[in-house]
Design an enzyme around this catalytic site. Structure first.
Site, mmCIF file in Angstrom:
data_model
loop_
_atom_site.group_PDB
_atom_site.id
_atom_site.type_symbol
_atom_site.label_atom_id
_atom_site.label_comp_id
_atom_site.label_asym_id
_atom_site.label_seq_id
_atom_site.Cartn_x
_atom_site.Cartn_y
_atom_site.Cartn_z
ATOM 1 N N GLU A 14 -0.485 1.735 2.735
ATOM 2 C CA GLU A 14 -1.189 1.534 3.999
ATOM 3 C C GLU A 14 -0.524 2.210 5.202
ATOM 4 O O GLU A 14 -0.038 1.525 6.125
ATOM 5 C CB GLU A 14 -1.355 0.036 4.279
ATOM 6 C CG GLU A 14 -2.077 -0.721 3.179
ATOM 7 C CD GLU A 14 -2.387 -2.166 3.556
ATOM 8 O OE1 GLU A 14 -1.853 -2.661 4.561
ATOM 9 O OE2 GLU A 14 -3.193 -2.794 2.860
ATOM 10 N N GLU A 63 -4.919 -3.796 -3.921
ATOM 11 C CA GLU A 63 -4.823 -5.121 -3.300
ATOM 12 C C GLU A 63 -6.228 -5.599 -2.954
ATOM 13 O O GLU A 63 -7.039 -4.837 -2.417
ATOM 14 C CB GLU A 63 -4.023 -5.114 -1.982
ATOM 15 C CG GLU A 63 -2.549 -4.862 -2.120
ATOM 16 C CD GLU A 63 -1.821 -4.844 -0.774
ATOM 17 O OE1 GLU A 63 -2.334 -5.401 0.219
ATOM 18 O OE2 GLU A 63 -0.738 -4.242 -0.728
HETATM 19 C C1 PNW Z 1 -1.893 -5.679 3.648
HETATM 20 N N1 PNW Z 1 -5.403 -5.347 9.073
HETATM 21 O O1 PNW Z 1 -1.664 -5.661 5.028
HETATM 22 C C2 PNW Z 1 -0.517 -5.442 3.053
HETATM 23 O O2 PNW Z 1 -0.464 -4.366 2.147
HETATM 24 C C3 PNW Z 1 0.119 -6.656 2.497
HETATM 25 O O3 PNW Z 1 1.510 -6.500 2.530
HETATM 26 C C4 PNW Z 1 -0.353 -7.891 3.230
HETATM 27 O O4 PNW Z 1 0.325 -9.050 2.856
HETATM 28 C C5 PNW Z 1 -1.841 -8.026 2.971
HETATM 29 O O5 PNW Z 1 -2.538 -6.851 3.333
HETATM 30 C C6 PNW Z 1 -2.498 -9.211 3.674
HETATM 31 O O6 PNW Z 1 -2.429 -9.055 5.071
HETATM 32 C C7 PNW Z 1 -2.666 -5.599 5.969
HETATM 33 O O7 PNW Z 1 -5.076 -5.762 10.201
HETATM 34 C C8 PNW Z 1 -2.333 -6.024 7.237
HETATM 35 O O8 PNW Z 1 -6.533 -4.855 8.870
HETATM 36 C C9 PNW Z 1 -3.238 -5.936 8.254
HETATM 37 C C10 PNW Z 1 -4.493 -5.415 8.015
HETATM 38 C C11 PNW Z 1 -4.833 -4.975 6.746
HETATM 39 C C12 PNW Z 1 -3.915 -5.069 5.715
#
Ligand code: PNW
Length: 462
Positions: A172, A367
């Site tokens: 990401e 994920e």
């Molecule tokens: C992902 N957003 O993070 C990460 O890959 C993980 O480490 C995390 O625990 C999981 O999603 C759940 O949050 C994100 O704001 C964080 O759109 C923020 C966003 C998307 C994914």
């Protein structure tokens, strides 16, 4: 107990992967052991007010000390793949210079443990824990970080390439660049939009450098790729400002990564939008060729989709700065504990549109999952109806995308364990396994038993 499962799995390819994912900082703890140095997340956790509840990653799920037990847990859940990340500050504590054998040894043992249990290891090289010393030298807005990342990647690759078949460079990059350097919501907590755009390019450059070097050093055909968090951006209406707001959201969220990775150039409309905001991608000669190094698999992380409007509450289409309005509008769907709307059709639309816009790129869902407020019973068991329903609807969305022609080869649930959910600390729980943070006892939730049953039925059908 698994209603509709037969329909759901009938359309999946015979060799479809089933697995779970985690990341190093979110589960390992042991932040000062065996030569590990602080990452930007350790520093950020020590910043007052940065993390809900003042939580820190010092212990997390204590996975560093409980790794064999956790691998046995994955096995007991019937999963064939485990995606984990390697902590850069363990393997190369100063972000440059020599490898730290004691840090690398942990991942060496983890891989052996997984293989001994018949679980396929999937390595993510970077899941956000940049060595603090590299941030002090400028972080991802500094071009040198891309070269440092490639050097570090080769240390891990050379140690594990004999046993690990599947590699993800970055998890990401949108989160690293935008949440870290533009919005100040993740480490290192900076709010410098033009620097964030430089970070985007240097992250992609690091991916390209690492991919190229790993490919050259591959002992056999390995699968190398990148993981993106992507979504469908729906326009609020057919009105031109709404359509344009959705275009910009898709540009900054999806196309700014996938166009250079697959087509070898940044999208012209996004470059123009950035210029209007005083930001520029710092491209040097040869960068775009490196970034477009062929990949074998695109990792897709999906959580939610959004609707965008180009009108503000007063109906205006430009801000005081003269920039176009971008506003998210509720889709009026139920929400998870993250306040993210539950939009499985956005998942299907996303996967089908990637298949159309970037043909020939196999995808794996690296994920997908959800946080809900879990209520354990006296035995620590959580009957997580909401999370289970989320998995059902999103697996159906994947099956529907495959039905519509998308090439999707597996599904990894986020996450194996409740863990350190970044700025939300331990309050938000994404695990299919409950973690009692007082005792570190792990208890599979109903959703884990559900996924196990789906995976086992699919496997016995083929
Ligand atoms: C992902 N957003 O993070 C990460 O890959 C993980 O480490 C995390 O625990 C999981 O999603 C759940 O949050 C994100 O704001 C964080 O759109 C923020 C966003 C998307 C994914």
């Amino acid at each position: 107990s698994v209603s509709g499962a037969a329909d759901l799995i009938a359309g999946l390819p015979a060799d479809f992967r089933w697995g779970v994912a985690t990341s190093a900082y979110q589960i390992e703890g042991a932040i000062a052991e065996d030569g590990r140095t602080p990452s930007i997340w350790d520093t950020y956790c020590d910043t007052p007010g940065a993390i809900d509840n003042g939580d820190v990653g010092d212990v997390a799920c204590d996975h560093y000390h409980r790794m064999p037990e956790d691998v046995a847990l994955i096995k007991s859940l019937g999963m064939d793949t485990y995606r984990f990340s390697v902590a850069w500050p363990r393997v190369q504590p100063h972000g440059k210079g020599p490898v730290n054998p004691a840090g690398l040894a942990f991942y060496d043992k983890l891989v052996d443990e997984l293989l001994a249990q018949g679980i396929d290891p999937w390595v993510t090289l970077y899941h956000w824990d940049l060595p603090q010393e590299l941030e002090d030298a400028g972080g991802w807005p500094n071009r040198d970080t891309a070269y440092r990342f490639a050097d570090y990647s080769m240390m891990v690759f050379d140690a594990l390439k004999d046993r690990v078949n599947t590699w993800t460079t970055l998890n990401e990059p949108w989160c690293s660049a935008m949440l870290g350097y533009a919005y100040g919501a993740h480490a290192p907590g900076r709010r410098e939009f033009p620097r964030a755009i430089e970070a985007v390019h240097h992250l992609l450059l690091g991916h390209g450098l690492a991919t190229t070097r790993m490919r050259e050093a591959s002992p056999r055909k390995l699968d190398i790729g990148i993981t993106l968090n992507v979504a469908t951006a729906y326009p609020a209406s057919d009105a031109a400002p709404d359509v344009d707001a959705a275009r910009r959201a898709d540009g900054m969220g999806r196309r700014i990564y996938l166009d250079p990775l697959v087509h070898g150039h940044y999208p012209a409309d996004v470059v123009a939008d950035l210029a209007a905001e005083g930001a520029e991608l710092p491209i040097q000669k040869g960068d775009l060729e490196l970034i477009a190094a062929p990949i074998d698999v695109l990792g897709v992380n999906y959580y939610f989709s959004q609707k965008f409007s180009g009108f503000d509450e007063d109906g205006k289409t430009t801000t005081d700065d003269g920039l176009p309005v971008s506003r998210t509008i509720p889709l009026n769907k139920p929400r998870t504990a993250m306040d993210w709307e539950i939009v499985p059709e956005g998942f299907t639309d996303l996967l089908v549109s990637i298949a159309k816009d970037y043909p020939g790129l196999p995808m794996v869902i690296t994920e997908n999952g959800s946080a809900f407020e879990d209520t354990p019973d006296e035995n620590g068991f959580v009957a997580d109806e909401g999370r289970t329903a989320y998995f059902t609807s999103h697996l159906a969305a994947v099956a529907e995308a495959i039905n519509q022609g998308a090439d999707i080869r597996g599904y990894l649930a986020w996450s194996l364990l409740d863990n350190f959910e970044w700025a939300y600390g331990y309050v938000k729980r994404f695990g299919i396994v409950r973690v009692d943070y007082d005792t570190q006892v792990r208890t599979p939730k109903q959703s884990a038993l559900y996924l196990k049953e789906i995976a086992e039925r699919h496997r016995s059908n083929r």
